[in-house]
Design a protein around this motif. Structure first.
Motif, short mmCIF file in Angstrom:
data_model
loop_
_atom_site.label_atom_id
_atom_site.label_comp_id
_atom_site.label_asym_id
_atom_site.label_seq_id
_atom_site.Cartn_x
_atom_site.Cartn_y
_atom_site.Cartn_z
N SER A 323 -1.75 110.30 34.28
CA SER A 323 -1.81 110.54 32.84
C SER A 323 -2.52 109.42 32.09
CB SER A 323 -0.40 110.72 32.28
OG SER A 323 0.27 109.47 32.10
N MET A 324 -2.54 108.23 32.66
CA MET A 324 -3.16 107.09 31.99
C MET A 324 -4.68 107.21 31.96
SD MET A 324 -0.77 104.15 33.69
CE MET A 324 1.02 104.17 33.45
N LEU A 325 -5.24 108.03 32.85
CA LEU A 325 -6.68 108.28 32.89
C LEU A 325 -7.49 107.00 32.95
CD1 LEU A 325 -6.83 111.17 30.24
CD2 LEU A 325 -6.53 111.35 32.72
N SER A 326 -6.96 106.04 33.69
CA SER A 326 -7.62 104.75 33.84
C SER A 326 -7.72 104.41 35.33
CB SER A 326 -6.84 103.65 33.12
OG SER A 326 -5.54 103.50 33.68
N VAL A 327 -8.60 103.48 35.63
CA VAL A 327 -8.78 103.08 37.03
C VAL A 327 -7.49 102.49 37.60
CG1 VAL A 327 -9.98 101.48 38.56
CG2 VAL A 327 -11.26 102.73 36.82
N ALA A 328 -6.87 101.59 36.85
CA ALA A 328 -5.63 100.96 37.34
C ALA A 328 -4.51 101.98 37.46
CB ALA A 328 -5.22 99.81 36.41
N GLY A 329 -4.43 102.91 36.49
CA GLY A 329 -3.39 103.92 36.55
C GLY A 329 -3.53 104.82 37.76
N TYR A 401 0.23 97.94 39.12
CA TYR A 401 -0.97 98.71 38.77
C TYR A 401 -0.69 99.73 37.67
CZ TYR A 401 -4.13 96.86 42.29
OH TYR A 401 -4.96 96.03 43.01
N LEU A 402 0.49 100.33 37.70
CA LEU A 402 0.84 101.28 36.64
C LEU A 402 0.95 100.56 35.29
CD1 LEU A 402 3.46 103.49 38.51
CD2 LEU A 402 1.14 104.14 37.84
N ALA A 403 1.52 99.37 35.30
CA ALA A 403 1.61 98.60 34.06
C ALA A 403 0.22 98.24 33.54
CB ALA A 403 2.44 97.33 34.29
N LEU A 404 -0.66 97.82 34.45
CA LEU A 404 -2.04 97.53 34.05
C LEU A 404 -2.74 98.79 33.54
CD1 LEU A 404 -3.16 95.20 36.99
CD2 LEU A 404 -2.71 94.52 34.63
N GLY A 405 -2.44 99.92 34.20
CA GLY A 405 -3.06 101.17 33.80
C GLY A 405 -2.66 101.60 32.41
N ALA A 406 -1.39 101.34 32.05
CA ALA A 406 -0.93 101.70 30.70
C ALA A 406 -1.71 100.92 29.64
CB ALA A 406 0.56 101.42 30.58
N VAL A 407 -1.94 99.64 29.92
CA VAL A 407 -2.70 98.81 28.98
C VAL A 407 -4.17 99.22 28.97
CG1 VAL A 407 -3.44 96.46 28.45
CG2 VAL A 407 -1.10 96.89 29.27
N VAL A 483 -7.38 103.35 49.14
CA VAL A 483 -7.24 103.68 47.72
C VAL A 483 -8.46 103.19 46.95
CG1 VAL A 483 -5.93 103.17 45.63
CG2 VAL A 483 -4.72 103.77 47.73
N GLU A 484 -8.94 102.00 47.27
CA GLU A 484 -10.11 101.46 46.58
C GLU A 484 -11.33 102.35 46.78
OE1 GLU A 484 -12.66 97.29 46.16
OE2 GLU A 484 -11.05 97.45 47.65
N SER A 493 -15.96 103.17 39.59
CA SER A 493 -15.49 101.82 39.27
C SER A 493 -14.67 101.26 40.42
CB SER A 493 -14.65 101.84 38.00
OG SER A 493 -15.39 102.36 36.91
N VAL A 494 -14.52 99.96 40.43
CA VAL A 494 -13.71 99.32 41.46
C VAL A 494 -12.36 98.95 40.89
CG1 VAL A 494 -15.71 98.44 42.73
CG2 VAL A 494 -14.67 97.05 40.93
N ILE A 495 -11.37 98.76 41.78
CA ILE A 495 -10.03 98.41 41.35
C ILE A 495 -10.04 97.04 40.69
CG2 ILE A 495 -7.71 97.86 42.18
CD1 ILE A 495 -8.12 99.87 44.40
N PRO A 496 -9.39 96.90 39.54
CA PRO A 496 -9.38 95.59 38.87
C PRO A 496 -8.57 94.58 39.66
CG PRO A 496 -7.90 97.13 37.76
CD PRO A 496 -8.67 97.92 38.77
#
Length: 496
Positions: A323-329, A401-407, A483-484, A493-496
């Motif tokens: 749902s975060m629609l981000s690379v980290a998420g 990673y989920l926390a980073l994805g939320a941000v 996963v990467e 994109s690459v994983i942060p």
């Protein structure tokens, strides 16, 4: 011509199917029958690992099985994300095979041949889902998995088990109808069902149609056990514990969340999901499920049912990451599949060990049991701590990673969901640890006959716990590497 590597996906699916046949043929000779179970598990793991170097090198392995319709053949394709699921399932099926033999023999369970036959076909179905090249193939294996696991759910054949089986089939078969409708509509709109990195639905229909299609997919993947479509999972805990472990960690629920991630990354694509506002819908579903299921877990005294609600909650971490629609998420979502599997199977293994060694299923009846089963209780404690996201266990990785994805995704409110979930995790797990290791039994003599479970059960418990520590210490080998590759494939994109 198909080279040897190209045949490996087929071989991987066929191995457990051949074992299933031999299990039936040798059913009256339990040592031979169980030998085929273990041999097939070893062979399947070898077959999966043999493909790993090619996938880590960025290659894909594809093979067409049966021509059905243009853009919808029965076909297998091994990519990095599929390998995450397949490798997890292969490793855990091997350990679950040894555990199951110890469990079934210790309790002198009936219908063991049927039990191991169904497990073998089920793992073949799970691998078929992992290696599906398109929606048609995924649908076929997904429905086979539903049917073949029904006898496992009703194995004890009590009225309660039969009722649970009816609920299991009702939820999953109705979900299958929705999934079929989603696949048919996708084909009508695009003329294809083949998975494509970044998705292939963009521009194929008006936004409302694509939003409705996504809802069809979500209901279709009811195996993900998101609320309120979760009732089948706690009910299925009436099954033998190796089945519970298989449902929660190896195949069934993992197939559900795997399907959701596959749809997000290879059918819709993150940009399309964002433009349709579907990230918000997923976030609401996931957040509600994470918190509500944890509250239900707090009220359960039956250990397996508490673990079941924990699974309902933890699976929605994967939906939350999407749902975060981000690379980290997305990274957290994919990584949580093997991380949760290794931790949760340990917890269910321990629940089964307590049943075999002490005949106890209620948490309130386990006071002081760690004095007689110290290794088992410590392994449970470690896995529970891991689910809470504390080091040195792998659960911390996906939560970070989920926390980073939320941000990164601009939805910091989801951080509150993760924090609340972590607190609730501790609230329903730490009392179990205290009960097992610290609390004094009501009657000391009640523990006189209790001891550690047989080695066939104890060793898998230790190995899955150690594996969770190793994933924390060496996450890149190989899961995060896979996963990467998958993340770069669908996002560029690459994983942060």
């Amino acid at each position: 011509m198909v080279d040897a590597t190209g045949l490996l996906p087929v071989v991987t699916v066929v191995i457990p199917l051949l074992a299933a046949v031999m299990i039936l043929v040798c059913g009256r000779h339990e040592n031979i029958r169980d030998g085929f179970t273990v041999a097939a598990a070893v062979a399947m793991l070898v077959s999966v690992v043999a493909m790993l170097p090619s996938i880590l090198a960025g290659e894909r392995i594809a093979v067409s099985l049966i021509p059905l319709l243009p853009g919808g053949d029965l076909a297998l394709r091994v990519d990095a994300f599929g390998m995450v699921f397949a490798l997890t399932a292969a490793i855990l099926w091997l350990l679950n095979s040894f555990y199951s033999i110890g469990y079934m023999r210790s309790l002198k369970e009936h219908a063991q041949t049927r039990f191991f036959f169904c497990l073998a076909v089920a793992i073949a179905s799970a691998i078929g889902i992992a290696f599906s090249a398109n929606l048609v193939t995924l649908l076929v294996f997904y429905e086979i998995l539903t049917i073949i696991t029904y006898p496992l759910v009703v194995h004890v054949e009590t009225p309660e088990a039969m009722a649970a089986g009816r609920k299991y089939l009702a939820y999953l078969l109705i979900g299958g109808v929705f999934l079929l409708a989603a696949v048919v509509l996708t084909y009508i709109l695009t003329g294809t069902t083949g998975f494509a990195p970044g998705g292939f639905l963009a521009g194929s229909a008006p936004p409302l149609i694509l939003q409705i299609l996504f809802i069809l997919f979500m209901v279709g993947f009811v195996k993900a056990a998101w609320m309120p479509l979760h009732g089948w999972l706690p009910a299925a805990m009436v099954a033998p514990t190796p089945v519970s472990a298989f449902l929660h960690a190896v195949a069934v629920v993992t197939a559900g969340v795997f399907g959701v991630v596959r749809i997000a990354g290879w059918v819709y694509g993150l940009d399309l999901l964002a433009s349709l506002g579907l990230g918000t819908l997923l976030a609401v579903i996931a957040s509600f499920t994470i918190i509500t299921a944890s509250l239900f877990a707090l009220t359960e005294d039956n250990l397996k049912r508490r673990l079941a609600y924990s699974t309902v909650s933890q699976l929605s971490y994967i939906l939350l990451g999407v749902s975060m629609l981000s690379v980290a998420g997305m990274t957290g979502a994919m990584a949580h599949i093997p991380i949760h599997a290794f931790l949760k199977i340990t917890l269910f293994f321990v629940a089964g060990a307590v049943i075999v060694a002490a005949g106890r299923e209620r948490i309130s009846d386990m006071k002081g049991i760690g004095r007689k089963m110290p290794v088992t209780a410590v392994m449970f404690s470690g896995a529970a701590i891991g689910i809470c996201g504390l080091p040195p266990f792998s659960g911390l990785i996906s939560k970070v990673y989920l926390a980073l994805g939320a941000v990164e995704g601009g939805v910091p409110i989801l951080l509150l969901v993760l924090v609340a979930s972590t607190v609730l995790n501790a609230a329903y797990f730490f009392p179990i640890i205290h009960t097992m290791l610290v609390a004094s039994p009501d009657d000391e003599r009640s523990l006189d006959s209790v001891s550690e479970p047989p080695l066939l059960m104890l060793v898998p418990i230790i190995l899955t716990t150690v594996a969770s520590v190793l994933i924390f210490l060496y996450p890149a080998v190989p899961f995060m590497d896979l996963v990467e590759i998958a993340i770069e494939e669908i996002t560029g994109s690459v994983i942060p």
